[in-house]
Design an enzyme around this catalytic site. Structure first.
Site, short mmCIF file in Angstrom:
data_model
loop_
_atom_site.label_atom_id
_atom_site.label_comp_id
_atom_site.label_asym_id
_atom_site.label_seq_id
_atom_site.Cartn_x
_atom_site.Cartn_y
_atom_site.Cartn_z
N LYS A 97 7.23 -6.37 33.85
CA LYS A 97 6.17 -6.66 32.97
C LYS A 97 5.01 -7.33 33.93
CE LYS A 97 6.99 -8.48 29.06
NZ LYS A 97 7.64 -9.60 27.97
N LYS A 109 13.43 -16.36 33.26
CA LYS A 109 13.58 -16.64 31.71
C LYS A 109 14.66 -17.83 31.66
CE LYS A 109 12.25 -14.93 27.66
NZ LYS A 109 10.83 -14.10 27.58
N ASN A 226 5.15 -16.39 16.00
CA ASN A 226 3.73 -16.63 16.85
C ASN A 226 3.31 -15.13 17.03
OD1 ASN A 226 2.01 -16.85 18.87
ND2 ASN A 226 3.18 -17.40 20.26
#
Ligand code: NAD
Length: 421
Positions: A97, A109, A226
């Protein structure tokens, strides 16, 4: 017969295999083995003392998949089911990404195995601070820079920054240790909304490319958190009608449309979309199969699988979540002419604006929300069209095109570092 859902790591490895097949001959053959393994996988045991006076044990993970382009970047996920494998798969996705969206970060992560909805605010703060103290050696502007993900938010990133600066005996951290933090602590306006806005930007470009109308198009959002709620709001600004939304507790539907702002108010008051007065209750799994123009899975992984892909009746799938479509389901959707905007492109707006936050903090500047939104819109549109053109040229899916560009960029950096010859 029902099949076990593939894990995030399995999905990520299959997508990587497909990308290395496409790149075959353009980079050295050992690339596939090299890119499968993270550079660092850490397991932590933490036992904070919570408000009941007892110590509670939690597992946590930090994975840095790649540092080829820069420090590892990726959010902290707090869910009861997150595993080291999940975090490894998500970290790998972050690598592609960041490379695809053009920011100088590798993939990383973290995961904390806890149910954020069951923790009172004080206990959640204690847990975040304890995690930070234990992970301190792995966090920093040159190593790993966390951000919010499922189950964590801007407030938590503020606690993380405070814990780090206190540990250093300083009022603040020098350089950017965390993104997605409150603006008053060096955060950037528009970061919380960036992922959802980026999803909407991709959807609008895709509808244009597919020759479909944006105004009046219908959308269903799985996961009104979100990413999902902001995507719904941003799409509504383009005249898209939200007809269904779900979360962990239930789902609501109305064919004439749901008022996004009123739904958001309802969620802020009750914690769920369930019981929204102007919507009808619907089974969350069934909601995924309701006919609509845009389906935006914006919650968990492996939601569109070989089991339900044949029943999806959307024209376009926009992956707000990470890894919501399994590779098998991808093939089924493609054979049915359903376009999928892949996660590493569709939800990259968050990490792009995190990069703006990173540079802003390094240079001690403050960008305006308008500037952030304009740059986000430009970058998402530009990258969407780059991926679209490649997919047309090579007659491959948008996911394969996005993966090709991401993996190739990482390989180019590894060659430049002399790590791949
Ligand atoms: P969040 O915690 O704010 O919201 C998640 C929402 O999904 C909640 O409403 C939850 O109830 C719901 N949910 C969870 N499991 C569900 C299920 N099985 N079915 C229906 N609803 C379910 O999280 P978020 O930050 O919005 O993240 C959502 C997804 O987007 C995750 O996959 C995350 O990795 C991805 N993502 C987030 C960001 C970001 O900036 N926050 C960036 C890129 C990708």
């Amino acid at each position: 017969m029902t099949h076990a859902r593939p894990t995030i790591l399995q999905n990520s490895l299959t997508n990587l295999e497909r990308a290395t097949f496409l790149i075959d001959g353009e980079v050295p053959a050992e690339i596939s083995d090299k890119l499968r393994q993270p550079v660092e996988r850490i397991e932590l045991s933490i036992d904070p003392q919570l408000s009941d006076g007892r110590r509670h044990g939690y597992c946590a993970f930090v994975v840095r998949h790649s540092t080829a382009l820069g420090p590892s970047k990726g959010g902290i996920r707090m869910t009861p089911s997150v595993s080291l494998d999940d975090v490894s798969g998500l970290a790998m996705e972050m690598t592609w990404k960041c490379a695809l969206i053009g920011v100088p970060f590798g993939g990383g992560k973290s995961g904390i195995v806890a149910d954020s909805e069951q923790l009172n605010p004080l206990d959640k703060e204690t847990l975040i601070r304890d995690f930070t103290r234990h992970a301190i050696r792995h966090i920093g502007p040159q190593t790993y820079v966390p951000a919010p993900d499922m189950g964590t938010n801007e407030r938590d990133m503020g606690y993380l920054k405070d814990t780090l600066s206190s540990a250093l005996g300083q009022a603040t951290t020098q350089g950017c240790y965390v993104t997605g933090k409150p603006v008053i602590l060096g955060g950037i306006p528009g970061r919380r909304e960036a992922t959802g806005r980026g999803v909407a930007a991709c959807v609008v470009e895709a509808l244009k490319r597919l020759g479909r109308k944006v105004e009046g198009a219908t959308a269903i959002v799985q996961g009104f958190g979100n990413v999902g709620s902001v995507a719904a709001k941003a799409l509504a600004e383009y005249g898209v009608r939200l007809i269904g939304a779900s979360d962990l507790h239930g789902a609501v539907y109305h064919e004439k449309g749901l008022q996004v702002a009123a739904l958001e108010d309802h969620v802020n008051h009750t914690g769920t979309v369930k019981g929204f007065p102007s919507g009808m209750a619907i089974d969350p799994a069934e909601l995924l199969t309701v006919p609509c123009d845009i389906l935006a899975p914006s919650a968990a992984a492996s939601q569109i699988t070989a089991e339900n892909a044949a029943k999806i009746s959307a024209g376009l799938v926009a992956e707000g979540a990470n890894s919501p479509t399994t590779p098998e389901a991808d093939d089924i959707l493609a054979s049915r002419g359903i376009t999928v905007i892949p996660d590493i492109l569709c939800n990259a707006g968050g990490v792009y604006v995190s990069y703006l936050e990173f540079t802003q903090e390094t240079q001690q500047e403050q960008m305006s929300e308008q500037e952030v939104n304009d740059r986000l819109q430009r970058r998402m549109t530009e990258k969407f069209n780059e991926v679209w053109r490649l997919s047309e040229e090579r007659k491959i899916s948008l996911r394969d095109a996005a993966m090709y560009l991401g993996v190739k960029t990482v390989c180019t950096a590894l060659i430049a570092r002399g790590r791949l010859s």
